[in-house]
Structure formats: C-alpha cells, structure tokens
Design an enzyme around this catalytic site. Structure first.
Site, PDB file in Angstrom:
ATOM      1  N   HIS A  83      34.952   9.368  34.516  1.00 31.77           N
ATOM      2  CA  HIS A  83      35.564   8.054  33.619  1.00 31.77           C
ATOM      3  C   HIS A  83      36.952   8.586  32.918  1.00 31.77           C
ATOM      4  CE1 HIS A  83      31.609   6.241  31.892  1.00 31.77           C
ATOM      5  NE2 HIS A  83      31.519   6.476  33.350  1.00 31.77           N
ATOM      6  N   HIS A 141      37.779   1.853  26.017  1.00 29.92           N
ATOM      7  CA  HIS A 141      36.366   2.526  26.395  1.00 29.92           C
ATOM      8  C   HIS A 141      36.428   2.127  28.007  1.00 29.92           C
ATOM      9  CE1 HIS A 141      32.039   1.580  27.440  1.00 29.92           C
ATOM     10  NE2 HIS A 141      32.219   2.665  26.601  1.00 29.92           N
TER      11      HIS A 141
END
Length: 570
Positions: free
Chosen positions: A169, A123
């Site tokens: 990200h 994550h």
C-alpha cells in the site's frame, strides 16, 4: 459559429458570443472611472480597497494588474495606454489568475502543536483504482503529495519466504509528511524496515528524543521532515498486555468494557486491526493494541524500529470512554472507522472533541468501500479529528469537499482548527457540535455568468443537436444546520450562460463551512450532464466580484471554464 444537424436536410446554426459585462460590473466601472471611458490604476486601486476588500493593496499593485492585463489581452510587450476600458475591466474580473476567489499563501499560525490542525490525509493512496483489483503504484502517492496530501499510508507485509518486506500500500508543501504504517511484520523484518526507512529518509526523518512524546511538535518546527506513526512493536505490546493482565486479574469486566472487541468491524482501531484480529487471536488471545509508552518496559528485539515511531498508535484496553481518555504526560494517535466515529459522536461527542485538543484522531473509510468511495468528512472535522483519511484515487462529492477544505492556507496541507474546537470554557466544558447555535455570519453569493466550455469541450459533448442548457447549483457543506443546496434557472442553447441570480446563506459555524458550486447541463430524457465543480472554504473567500475556476470530477482544473461570481458577508 457552430452548426448542429437536426435531420438530413436541416441544420441549425448557433453563434458563440462573448459574455457581456453584467450590470454590477458596468455600475462598478462607471462609479470608479467617474463616468469616463477608462479606469486608471489609481481608480482601480480604490475599487480593490472598497469593493474587493483588499485594504492591503497598494497603488503599485493596481499598476501591476493594469500592465499584466493589457499585455495579456493585447499580446504586446509594451502598451501605450495605461488605463482599462470597460471590456478590459470585465476581463480582469473574469481572469482566475489575476482575480482568484481565495488566496494562495500560507497565512495560518504554524507554531501550534500538530493536534491543532486538520491535516490532509490519504488512505490507500498507493492504489490506482478500487480496493480489490487495481494496481499498486508509487505514482498515485506522488500525485497525492503534489496535490497537498500530508499523511500517506503504507501497508508492509513479509514476503512469501518471510525474509524480506513488501510494501503493498501505500510535494506541494514544506510542512511535514506523516507516514502511517500498517505493520504485519516479524521483529526481524521490523528491524529491516527501520534500516530501510533510515537509509531512505536520512536526516529528514524525525525521531523523538524521548520514548513517548508529551506534546506534539509544531508544523513549523517539522518543516521538510518525515514522521512515522504506527503501533509499537508486537513484543512491547505483549509485555505490556501481560503486565496489565497480572495487575487486573482480580477485576471483573463489565459488559460494555469490551466494546472494542464486540464489534471489530465497527469499533476497532486502525484498519490493520480489522485485517489481523482473527489471525492474531489464534496465537495471542489478549492482543491489546495499547499505546503503552511507559519507560520501564523495553523491547528485546527491533529497538531501532520502535525508536522511529514518533506518534504511537493503538487502542487502549476497555471501552470507548477509556479510549478517549486524555493523559497529561503523553500523546497518541487513535484511529476509528467511519462507523465507529459516528457511534462515538452520538454518545461521547464532547469527549471526542476534548481528546483531539491534545491527541491525534484518524478516521478511515469502512472496509466495505471496495470501490474506493468516500464518506462525509464534516462529522470528523466538527469533532476536531485531524486525520480524516480519504481514498484519493477516486472521485465524488465527498472528495470535492476534501479538496475544498485543503485549498485553505495556501494549499499547504495543514489547516489550523477553529479556536472553538481548541478552547476549554471556564466551567471545563468544550465545544458541543450538537448544540443549537445562533447565526454568526451571512454569506451572499451572486452567480453572474459562465464561460470557457466551448474552448474545453467538443461542440457536441453535451448535446448532439444544440448548444448546452447550463444551470448552476450553489450551496453550503458544513454543520447540519448550515447545509443547503440551491440552483439557478437553466439557460437554453448558450455556451456563455448569464444567470445573474443571488443566494443568501445564514451560517452558524462559518469556520467549517464550504461553498459548493456545480454546473450541470440539463437533459430532458437522460441524467443531466456534469459540466464542472469547485468547493471553496468560506473562511478564505475574498469578498467582491471574483473569477471562480471550475474543476472536473477528479479535481483537475479545466483550462478555460470559469464562473464570474460575487461574495459578500453581512
């Protein structure tokens, strides 16, 4: 020899001695060497079979160990002696490369659907530190993939002029890498992403033949492939939402039907929904993130982008019970925050297990973990969640558990779920994690000794005035009934401590149990110093006397630090 200055005129001297073979090692050597001063390869072979549980080992394997060890110890290309002394035998047992606690080969069945596996999931793996101020880089993703991570997240946004895409990200295994996209793009930019992804990955990209998969493919079939998982494009969702509104306009909503909307920070699906719900509500008051795979609905724009999505993600209209509904003709991915999972398992635990038998469940850290900390992964695993997403750029005990789980199956990033999580009983019931289960297996762990700290650390690292006072913590992480931690006595002023203590762990669910091992240095006036850790899947432990290498806080293996331990199942 090490010297520690106590005051201006007084110095204490300590000698670093090599750890002597424990009594159990001496007894094993005497037994299999039949009282002689040397152990032959044939005698070592009997030891491997009888004590180490290596029934598959051959005499040739034993001969290879003898030759490797003698050449390694004595630095000679050829060594006239072809048998081991007690000291050689002890060194063999204490060599992590020759005598590891778990195997390094893929050995699970890799021909089941993806839903049958725990998958190593990152994550925000693109970050180098905390969630707010750290740099974004491709290096952490590469490091995560090399460590075995198979699912990475990319956050894609329009740039300031809305005409390009920013990726904000963001391998150790041939098995497929899943890329989950957090999509905030317009249809035109989605089309651009489709072009970028296609050009980048080419034939590696897995594009399903049908609009919606009825069953997930297998890791074996998807070797060396890239899989995209995200929400279907917005126009498709809006069309589906409008259709549902027309069909359901005459229905009255019950108070608990809107559980997804009532607690957006708790029961939303995907972190991207948390970030965009407030913005989307201004333009689309009923922006339901359905998985919507019905073939009759078609996008007018960005069809190439939609074609790339192999595993559809999103949340259904209605409450949690509806969200966990298993549909016979399609599979999907559902994402829950760690708090949402906890609430779901309290009231719908068996529904979660049933959902994960066919579909993908992804769990992600709550949004307030700005420091890139993590949560306890076991609650997800014991309910069958395949993608327990972790912040890989930090460190801590929960991340150590993640490292331990995915040391299984040769570290390939895919761990076959236990059969009990996939089985449906004759009465239609599934595994209930809350059930009171009997002890299935007992693990006995003996901690003999430790070594290597004087090679990997400065003399004064642990204590300015004397050698360290080490003790070991040993325990189990697993289902609540199995969890426990115990510790040895501390050994004062010794770089090569000998504990020789045994611990017994009764296990109700050994398939999900992880053996936790930590070494600390006792400090009377301050917090005890960290001296190494490891976490090992109980299901993969090799019985017998084993060398156990230790790792630092970040999960990087020390060069020399290791323990000598014994594992036995009764």
């Amino acid at each position: 020899m090490g010297s520690y200055r106590m005051c201006v005129c007084f110095t204490r001297k300590f000698k670093v001695t090599e750890a002597a073979p424990p009594t159990d090692v001496k007894d094993a050597f005497n037994r299999y060497a039949e009282g002689g001063p040397h152990m032959t390869a044939e005698q070592l072979h009997r030891f491997l079979v009888d004590v180490q549980g290596q029934g598959f080992a051959t005499k040739g394997d034993a001969e290879g160990i003898v030759q490797q060890l003698l050449q390694k110890r004595h630095h000679m290309a050829k060594f006239r002696r072809h048998a081991l002394t007690l000291d050689d035998f002890h060194h063999y047992l204490f060599s992590a490369d020759l005598n590891p606690p778990i195997g390094d080969q893929v050995h699970h069945d890799m021909t089941a659907p993806l839903s049958d596996y725990f998958i190593y999931t990152g994550h925000n793996s693109y970050l180098t530190g905390n969630q707010l101020s750290s740099d974004c880089s491709d290096v952490p993703i590469i490091k995560a993939l090399k460590r075995g991570v198979r699912v990475v997240e990319l956050d894609i946004w329009p740039n300031s002029t809305k005409d390009d895409v920013h990726v904000l990200h963001g391998s150790a295994s041939p098995y497929p890498v899943v890329i989950t996209l957090e999509d905030h793009l317009t249809p035109d930019l989605q089309a651009k992403v489709a072009q970028m992804v296609t050009q980048t990955f080419g034939k590696m990209l897995f594009c399903p033949d049908s609009e919606c998969l009825k069953e997930l493919p297998t890791p074996e079939k998807l070797k060396y492939r890239i899989i995209i998982s995200t929400k279907p494009p917005k126009e498709y969702l809006e069309a589906e939402s409008n259709k549902r509104k027309m069909n359901n306009s005459h229905n009255v909503k019950k108070p608990d039907d809107d559980v997804w909307g009532k607690e957006p920070a708790e029961l939303t699906v995907d972190q991207e929904d948390e970030k965009t719900d407030s913005d989307a509500s201004e333009n689309n008051q009923d922006n339901e993130e359905t998985d919507a795979c019905e073939p009759e609905v078609r996008l007018s724009r960005a069809p190439a982008y939609k074609h790339l999505i192999a595993i559809h993600a999103g949340k259904p209209k209605g409450g949690l019970k509806e969200g966990l509904k298993v549909e016979p003709d399609k599979v999907r991915r559902l994402s829950l925050s760690e708090q949402a999972l906890e609430k779901a398992t309290m009231s719908h635990g068996t529904d979660v297990v049933r959902f994960t038998q066919k579909n993908i469940l992804r769990i992600y850290p709550k949004g307030t973990r700005f420091n890139s900390s993590n949560y306890k992964p076991l609650i997800g695993w014991m309910h069958g969640a395949q993608m327990v997403a972790f912040n890989m750029q930090g460190y801590g005990r929960y991340l150590w558990l993640m490292h331990g789980m995915f040391r299984s199956n040769g570290g390939c990033g895919y761990v076959k779920k236990p059969d009990f999580l996939m089985n449906v009983n004759p009465n239609g019931s599934v595994f209930n994690p809350k059930a009171d289960l009997p002890v299935k297996k007992t693990l006995k762990v003996k901690v003999y000794t430790g070594d290597g700290w004087h090679l990997d650390f400065k003399q004064t690292h642990f204590d300015l005035y004397s050698p360290p006072d080490f003790y070991t913590r040993v325990g189990i992480a697993g289902v609540p009934a199995d969890e426990i931690m115990k510790k040895t006595k501390k050994k004062e002023d010794d770089w090569t401590p000998v504990w020789d203590e045994e611990f017994v762990f009764p296990l109700r669910v050994p398939e999900l149990a992880l053996l936790r091992v930590e070494v600390h240095e006792y400090d009377m006036s301050e917090r005890d110093d960290f001296a190494g850790q490891t976490c090992l899947p109980v299901s993969e432990l090799k019985p017998g006397i084993r060398a156990v290498p230790l790792f630092n806080r970040k999960g990087e293996k020390f060069n020399s630090v290791r323990l000598l331990m014994r594992f036995e199942f009764i």
